[in-house]
Design a protein around this motif. Sequence first.
Motif, PDB file in Angstrom:
ATOM      1  N   TYR A  33       0.830  -1.205   0.000  1.00  0.00           N
ATOM      2  CA  TYR A  33       0.000   0.000   0.000  1.00  0.00           C
ATOM      3  C   TYR A  33       0.864   1.255   0.000  1.00  0.00           C
ATOM      4  N   ALA A  34       1.925   1.234   0.783  1.00  0.00           N
ATOM      5  CA  ALA A  34       2.821   2.388   0.848  1.00  0.00           C
ATOM      6  C   ALA A  34       3.412   2.670  -0.529  1.00  0.00           C
ATOM      7  N   ASN A  35       3.820   1.622  -1.207  1.00  0.00           N
ATOM      8  CA  ASN A  35       4.371   1.771  -2.552  1.00  0.00           C
ATOM      9  C   ASN A  35       3.317   2.301  -3.520  1.00  0.00           C
ATOM     10  N   GLN A  36       2.124   1.732  -3.434  1.00  0.00           N
ATOM     11  CA  GLN A  36       1.023   2.133  -4.317  1.00  0.00           C
ATOM     12  C   GLN A  36       0.670   3.606  -4.147  1.00  0.00           C
ATOM     13  N   TYR A  37       0.707   4.102  -2.907  1.00  0.00           N
ATOM     14  CA  TYR A  37       0.329   5.486  -2.632  1.00  0.00           C
ATOM     15  C   TYR A  37       1.534   6.404  -2.433  1.00  0.00           C
ATOM     16  N   GLU A  38       2.701   5.904  -2.838  1.00  0.00           N
ATOM     17  CA  GLU A  38       3.948   6.677  -2.805  1.00  0.00           C
ATOM     18  C   GLU A  38       4.253   7.247  -1.422  1.00  0.00           C
ATOM     19  N   ILE A  39       4.141   6.377  -0.424  1.00  0.00           N
ATOM     20  CA  ILE A  39       4.480   6.727   0.949  1.00  0.00           C
ATOM     21  C   ILE A  39       5.791   6.017   1.277  1.00  0.00           C
ATOM     22  N   GLU A  92      -8.777   7.912  17.970  1.00  0.00           N
ATOM     23  CA  GLU A  92      -8.007   6.693  17.716  1.00  0.00           C
ATOM     24  C   GLU A  92      -7.081   6.862  16.516  1.00  0.00           C
ATOM     25  N   ARG A  93      -7.593   7.506  15.462  1.00  0.00           N
ATOM     26  CA  ARG A  93      -6.774   7.734  14.264  1.00  0.00           C
ATOM     27  C   ARG A  93      -5.579   8.618  14.601  1.00  0.00           C
ATOM     28  N   LEU A  94      -5.799   9.686  15.377  1.00  0.00           N
ATOM     29  CA  LEU A  94      -4.704  10.586  15.742  1.00  0.00           C
ATOM     30  C   LEU A  94      -3.663   9.875  16.605  1.00  0.00           C
ATOM     31  N   ASN A  95      -4.111   9.046  17.529  1.00  0.00           N
ATOM     32  CA  ASN A  95      -3.168   8.289  18.354  1.00  0.00           C
ATOM     33  C   ASN A  95      -2.319   7.356  17.495  1.00  0.00           C
ATOM     34  N   LEU A  96      -2.952   6.698  16.537  1.00  0.00           N
ATOM     35  CA  LEU A  96      -2.216   5.821  15.631  1.00  0.00           C
ATOM     36  C   LEU A  96      -1.208   6.623  14.810  1.00  0.00           C
ATOM     37  N   LEU A  97      -1.631   7.776  14.325  1.00  0.00           N
ATOM     38  CA  LEU A  97      -0.730   8.597  13.515  1.00  0.00           C
ATOM     39  C   LEU A  97       0.456   9.104  14.322  1.00  0.00           C
ATOM     40  N   LYS A  98       0.264   9.367  15.599  1.00  0.00           N
ATOM     41  CA  LYS A  98       1.381   9.772  16.465  1.00  0.00           C
ATOM     42  C   LYS A  98       2.399   8.640  16.573  1.00  0.00           C
ATOM     43  N   LEU A  99       1.907   7.415  16.687  1.00  0.00           N
ATOM     44  CA  LEU A  99       2.801   6.264  16.736  1.00  0.00           C
ATOM     45  C   LEU A  99       3.531   6.080  15.409  1.00  0.00           C
ATOM     46  N   VAL A 100       2.810   6.262  14.306  1.00  0.00           N
ATOM     47  CA  VAL A 100       3.426   6.159  12.978  1.00  0.00           C
ATOM     48  C   VAL A 100       4.517   7.222  12.828  1.00  0.00           C
ATOM     49  N   ALA A 101       4.255   8.424  13.316  1.00  0.00           N
ATOM     50  CA  ALA A 101       5.246   9.510  13.240  1.00  0.00           C
ATOM     51  C   ALA A 101       6.497   9.172  14.045  1.00  0.00           C
ATOM     52  N   LYS A 102       6.340   8.533  15.204  1.00  0.00           N
ATOM     53  CA  LYS A 102       7.491   8.138  16.019  1.00  0.00           C
ATOM     54  C   LYS A 102       8.329   7.076  15.318  1.00  0.00           C
ATOM     55  N   ILE A 103       7.651   6.156  14.641  1.00  0.00           N
ATOM     56  CA  ILE A 103       8.345   5.065  13.952  1.00  0.00           C
ATOM     57  C   ILE A 103       8.990   5.557  12.663  1.00  0.00           C
ATOM     58  N   THR A 104       8.311   6.449  11.966  1.00  0.00           N
ATOM     59  CA  THR A 104       8.789   6.905  10.654  1.00  0.00           C
ATOM     60  C   THR A 104       9.223   8.364  10.749  1.00  0.00           C
ATOM     61  N   SER A 105       8.317   9.255  10.408  1.00  0.00           N
ATOM     62  CA  SER A 105       8.557  10.699  10.481  1.00  0.00           C
ATOM     63  C   SER A 105       7.207  11.406  10.448  1.00  0.00           C
ATOM     64  N   PRO A 106       7.166  12.667  10.880  1.00  0.00           N
ATOM     65  CA  PRO A 106       5.906  13.413  10.786  1.00  0.00           C
ATOM     66  C   PRO A 106       5.392  13.512   9.351  1.00  0.00           C
ATOM     67  N   ASP A 107       6.299  13.613   8.381  1.00  0.00           N
ATOM     68  CA  ASP A 107       5.905  13.710   6.978  1.00  0.00           C
ATOM     69  C   ASP A 107       5.189  12.436   6.518  1.00  0.00           C
ATOM     70  N   VAL A 108       5.742  11.291   6.897  1.00  0.00           N
ATOM     71  CA  VAL A 108       5.115  10.016   6.527  1.00  0.00           C
ATOM     72  C   VAL A 108       3.758   9.889   7.210  1.00  0.00           C
ATOM     73  N   ALA A 109       3.680  10.269   8.487  1.00  0.00           N
ATOM     74  CA  ALA A 109       2.407  10.203   9.210  1.00  0.00           C
ATOM     75  C   ALA A 109       1.357  11.085   8.549  1.00  0.00           C
ATOM     76  N   GLN A 110       1.781  12.230   8.055  1.00  0.00           N
ATOM     77  CA  GLN A 110       0.847  13.132   7.370  1.00  0.00           C
ATOM     78  C   GLN A 110       0.325  12.488   6.088  1.00  0.00           C
ATOM     79  N   LYS A 111       1.194  11.808   5.358  1.00  0.00           N
ATOM     80  CA  LYS A 111       0.771  11.129   4.132  1.00  0.00           C
ATOM     81  C   LYS A 111      -0.178   9.967   4.448  1.00  0.00           C
ATOM     82  N   VAL A 112       0.103   9.251   5.530  1.00  0.00           N
ATOM     83  CA  VAL A 112      -0.780   8.173   5.958  1.00  0.00           C
ATOM     84  C   VAL A 112      -2.147   8.740   6.341  1.00  0.00           C
ATOM     85  N   ASN A 113      -2.141   9.870   7.031  1.00  0.00           N
ATOM     86  CA  ASN A 113      -3.401  10.510   7.410  1.00  0.00           C
ATOM     87  C   ASN A 113      -4.205  10.900   6.173  1.00  0.00           C
ATOM     88  N   GLN A 114      -3.544  11.412   5.164  1.00  0.00           N
ATOM     89  CA  GLN A 114      -4.242  11.768   3.925  1.00  0.00           C
ATOM     90  C   GLN A 114      -4.894  10.530   3.308  1.00  0.00           C
TER      91      GLN A 114
END
Length: 91
Positions: free
Chosen positions: A30-36, A62-84
Amino acid sequence: MLEGERELILFQKIVNQKLNNLQYDELLSYANQYEIPLTESQAKQIVKVIKGKNLNIFDDKERLNLLKLVAKITSPDVAQKVNQLFLEFVK
């Protein structure tokens, strides 16, 4: 309950079930498909965080909490793309 409401609830259940049972290779696809930009290691960490949590991405908190975890693992930029991407499903 109206037919449209039932369909919406069914859609939400399917999306959440897919998220909660996601495998790291699916996440990478999915990340590859959506260029994340996402590494295999990051995908494994994210899936480990998600597993067993029964997350609901249609719930803003719940979505925001998940995105905070994604940002910690990856970066805020990646978390923003996941949120989109999530917002594509929840709107």
